[in-house]
Design a protein around this motif. Structure first.
Motif, PDB file in Angstrom:
ATOM      1  N   VAL A  47       1.702  -8.248  -3.484  1.00 25.05           N
ATOM      2  CA  VAL A  47       0.252  -8.178  -3.524  1.00 25.05           C
ATOM      3  C   VAL A  47      -0.170  -6.723  -3.368  1.00 25.05           C
ATOM      4  CG1 VAL A  47      -0.004  -8.509  -1.017  1.00 25.05           C
ATOM      5  CG2 VAL A  47      -1.872  -9.165  -2.532  1.00 25.05           C
ATOM      6  N   ASN A  48      -1.244  -6.330  -4.048  1.00 24.41           N
ATOM      7  CA  ASN A  48      -1.785  -4.989  -3.893  1.00 24.41           C
ATOM      8  C   ASN A  48      -2.560  -4.901  -2.586  1.00 24.41           C
ATOM      9  OD1 ASN A  48      -0.822  -3.920  -6.350  1.00 24.41           O
ATOM     10  ND2 ASN A  48      -2.539  -4.828  -7.466  1.00 24.41           N
ATOM     11  N   ALA A  49      -2.498  -3.721  -1.967  1.00 20.18           N
ATOM     12  CA  ALA A  49      -3.188  -3.524  -0.688  1.00 20.18           C
ATOM     13  C   ALA A  49      -3.881  -2.169  -0.684  1.00 20.18           C
ATOM     14  CB  ALA A  49      -2.195  -3.613   0.471  1.00 20.18           C
ATOM     15  N   MET A  50      -5.005  -2.110   0.020  1.00 19.53           N
ATOM     16  CA  MET A  50      -5.789  -0.877   0.133  1.00 19.53           C
ATOM     17  C   MET A  50      -6.119  -0.639   1.603  1.00 19.53           C
ATOM     18  SD  MET A  50      -6.340  -0.558  -3.247  1.00 19.53           S
ATOM     19  CE  MET A  50      -7.767   0.453  -3.559  1.00 19.53           C
ATOM     20  N   MET A  51      -6.109   0.626   1.983  1.00 23.52           N
ATOM     21  CA  MET A  51      -6.584   1.006   3.316  1.00 23.52           C
ATOM     22  C   MET A  51      -7.616   2.107   3.145  1.00 23.52           C
ATOM     23  SD  MET A  51      -4.426   2.327   6.623  1.00 23.52           S
ATOM     24  CE  MET A  51      -5.149   2.224   8.266  1.00 23.52           C
ATOM     25  N   TRP A  52      -8.862   1.799   3.468  1.00 24.74           N
ATOM     26  CA  TRP A  52      -9.943   2.771   3.328  1.00 24.74           C
ATOM     27  C   TRP A  52      -9.872   3.796   4.457  1.00 24.74           C
ATOM     28  CZ3 TRP A  52     -10.966   1.780  -1.326  1.00 24.74           C
ATOM     29  CH2 TRP A  52     -11.156   0.491  -1.807  1.00 24.74           C
ATOM     30  N   ASN A  53     -10.493   4.928   4.238  1.00 29.97           N
ATOM     31  CA  ASN A  53     -10.572   5.984   5.251  1.00 29.97           C
ATOM     32  C   ASN A  53      -9.188   6.348   5.788  1.00 29.97           C
ATOM     33  OD1 ASN A  53     -13.476   6.010   5.162  1.00 29.97           O
ATOM     34  ND2 ASN A  53     -13.457   4.140   6.399  1.00 29.97           N
ATOM     35  N   ALA A  54      -8.241   6.494   4.873  1.00 24.17           N
ATOM     36  CA  ALA A  54      -6.886   6.895   5.256  1.00 24.17           C
ATOM     37  C   ALA A  54      -6.801   8.410   5.315  1.00 24.17           C
ATOM     38  CB  ALA A  54      -5.879   6.332   4.252  1.00 24.17           C
ATOM     39  N   ASN A  55      -5.631   8.911   5.716  1.00 29.50           N
ATOM     40  CA  ASN A  55      -5.420  10.355   5.789  1.00 29.50           C
ATOM     41  C   ASN A  55      -3.935  10.648   5.603  1.00 29.50           C
ATOM     42  OD1 ASN A  55      -4.131  10.027   8.412  1.00 29.50           O
ATOM     43  ND2 ASN A  55      -6.206   9.804   9.252  1.00 29.50           N
ATOM     44  N   GLU A  56      -3.603  11.925   5.593  1.00 31.82           N
ATOM     45  CA  GLU A  56      -2.218  12.351   5.368  1.00 31.82           C
ATOM     46  C   GLU A  56      -1.285  11.812   6.441  1.00 31.82           C
ATOM     47  OE1 GLU A  56       0.473  14.477   2.886  1.00 31.82           O
ATOM     48  OE2 GLU A  56      -1.690  14.208   2.650  1.00 31.82           O
ATOM     49  N   GLY A  57      -1.777  11.736   7.673  1.00 37.20           N
ATOM     50  CA  GLY A  57      -0.939  11.238   8.762  1.00 37.20           C
ATOM     51  C   GLY A  57      -0.540   9.787   8.557  1.00 37.20           C
ATOM     52  N   ILE A  58      -1.491   8.961   8.132  1.00 37.76           N
ATOM     53  CA  ILE A  58      -1.193   7.551   7.856  1.00 37.76           C
ATOM     54  C   ILE A  58      -0.242   7.438   6.675  1.00 37.76           C
ATOM     55  CG2 ILE A  58      -2.190   5.368   7.081  1.00 37.76           C
ATOM     56  CD1 ILE A  58      -4.710   6.108   8.665  1.00 37.76           C
ATOM     57  N   TYR A  59      -0.487   8.261   5.643  1.00 35.64           N
ATOM     58  CA  TYR A  59       0.368   8.237   4.452  1.00 35.64           C
ATOM     59  C   TYR A  59       1.823   8.540   4.805  1.00 35.64           C
ATOM     60  CZ  TYR A  59       2.226   9.662  -0.109  1.00 35.64           C
ATOM     61  OH  TYR A  59       2.991   9.799  -1.240  1.00 35.64           O
ATOM     62  N   LYS A  60       2.039   9.467   5.740  1.00 41.61           N
ATOM     63  CA  LYS A  60       3.400   9.874   6.104  1.00 41.61           C
ATOM     64  C   LYS A  60       4.026   8.969   7.175  1.00 41.61           C
ATOM     65  CE  LYS A  60       2.858  14.783   4.963  1.00 41.61           C
ATOM     66  NZ  LYS A  60       2.875  16.180   5.484  1.00 41.61           N
ATOM     67  N   ARG A  61       3.298   7.968   7.611  1.00 45.10           N
ATOM     68  CA  ARG A  61       3.785   7.092   8.675  1.00 45.10           C
ATOM     69  C   ARG A  61       4.961   6.227   8.211  1.00 45.10           C
ATOM     70  NH1 ARG A  61      -0.992   4.090  11.652  1.00 45.10           N
ATOM     71  NH2 ARG A  61      -1.556   6.291  11.987  1.00 45.10           N
ATOM     72  N   PHE A  62       5.092   6.020   6.914  1.00 46.76           N
ATOM     73  CA  PHE A  62       6.168   5.194   6.367  1.00 46.76           C
ATOM     74  C   PHE A  62       6.499   5.676   4.956  1.00 46.76           C
ATOM     75  CE2 PHE A  62       2.226   3.379   4.964  1.00 46.76           C
ATOM     76  CZ  PHE A  62       2.466   2.951   3.668  1.00 46.76           C
TER      77      PHE A  62
END
Length: 323
Positions: A47-62
């Motif tokens: 399934v496709n998923a979206m996370m609004w108001n993300a940032n570089e830190g969240i992107y690099k979390r996994f």
């Protein structure tokens, strides 16, 4: 508490579950604010998923291919399910039951490989049987073939999917040959074996299902011909004689023409009986598998019809109940 699989998700459900992440992208919206887009999957589907108001830190979390626990809400968007994620945390693979994420078990893969070997060693043409043997003793190629998906989406899009697809096609091919005596069974079996073999190089499962650099730049048809060329040279060494040039050409023609039409990516259209048979049974297996997957994943649980399918270019009728 039982885990909530992808296909069990309904509209506007709260989710707190572990899935595999892939295809993650950090993108700006029209206002310039960043959001995270990704795919979540388990053995039931994706399934496709979206996370609004993300940032570089969240992107690099996994990374792609990691297990992540997500909290969020499911919703329908353009006729398909998607997940709006509010929280993400990476999960240690040792804390996960991998059977929840593998559609084909290792034992099933072993059984299919054994079945494939039996079909290949039953080939009567000595040159083709030698070629098949060179494939079977190539441990590195077998290891990649065993794990490879047949596609990133639509059909057999999971580890072991290519092996399952090939074994299915061989059984279908052998079933139809008695009705079409112009088709050489040995040659058809060999074409089936190699038609998608280039996907061992085109597709990657290291970080979720994705295209490799070779896949993006070259594609599985060219890679498949290269594999046939390499193995025919090995067959020549095994037999201590040249591999028949016409046989090699016929196998490679099946590889490059099995999509059936130029607009479908084939540089050549089928021009032999075996190539024509391969194209149609390949399309049949892919579409029937896609049909089953669409019905299993469909979010229109109260309707006799699925949502519109881009793969089929139509809705599909599920039936059920009285007309």
């Amino acid at each position: 508490m039982a885990r909530r699989s992808i296909t069990q998700l309904g509209e506007n459900e709260s989710i707190n579950e572990v899935y595999v992440a892939s295809s993650k992208q950090l993108r700006p919206n029209r206002q310039g604010n960043l959001y995270l887009q990704m795919q979540l999957s388990d053995k039931s589907g994706a399934v496709n998923a979206m996370m609004w108001n993300a940032n570089e830190g969240i992107y690099k979390r996994f990374e792609d291919g990691d297990y992540i626990r997500i909290q969020g809400t499911s919703q329908f968007y353009n006729g398909a399910m998607q997940v709006i994620v509010s929280h993400i945390e990476k999960v240690d693979a040792r804390d996960v039951d991998e059977s929840d994420f593998m559609q084909v078990s290792p034992q099933r893969m072993d059984d299919m490989l054994k079945e494939l070997a039996e079909h290949l060693r039953a080939i009567r043409n000595i040159h083709l049987r030698n070629l098949a043997e060179c494939f079977l003793i190539d441990e590195a190629l077998i290891a990649r073939f065993r794990k490879s998906p047949a596609a990133v989406k639509n059909h057999h899009a999971y580890e072991g999917g290519l092996l399952e697809h090939v074994v299915n096609l061989i059984k279908v091919g052998k079933a139809i040959v008695p009705f079409y005596p112009q088709v050489d069974e040995d040659l058809l079996v060999m074409g089936i074996l190699f038609h998608d073999m280039g996907k061992v190089d085109e597709l990657s499962t290291d970080k979720g299902l994705a295209y490799s650099d070779e896949g993006q730049l070259i594609g599985h048809l060219v890679s498949g011909v290269s594999i046939v060329d390499r193995l025919t040279k090995e067959a020549e060494k095994l037999a201590d004689e040249p591999f028949p040039e016409e046989l090699a050409l016929r196998i490679k023609h099946m590889v490059v023409s099995h999509h059936g039409k130029l607009e479908y990516g084939s540089p050549k259209v089928p021009m032999t009986a075996e190539a024509l048979a391969l194209h149609y049974i390949d399309s049949l297996d892919a579409h029937m598998h896609g049909f089953d997957k669409l019905l299993a994943d469909d979010v229109n649980t109260d309707s006799r019809w699925t949502t519109y399918s881009p793969q089929f270019g139509r809705k599909l009728y599920k039936g059920g109940g009285e007309a």
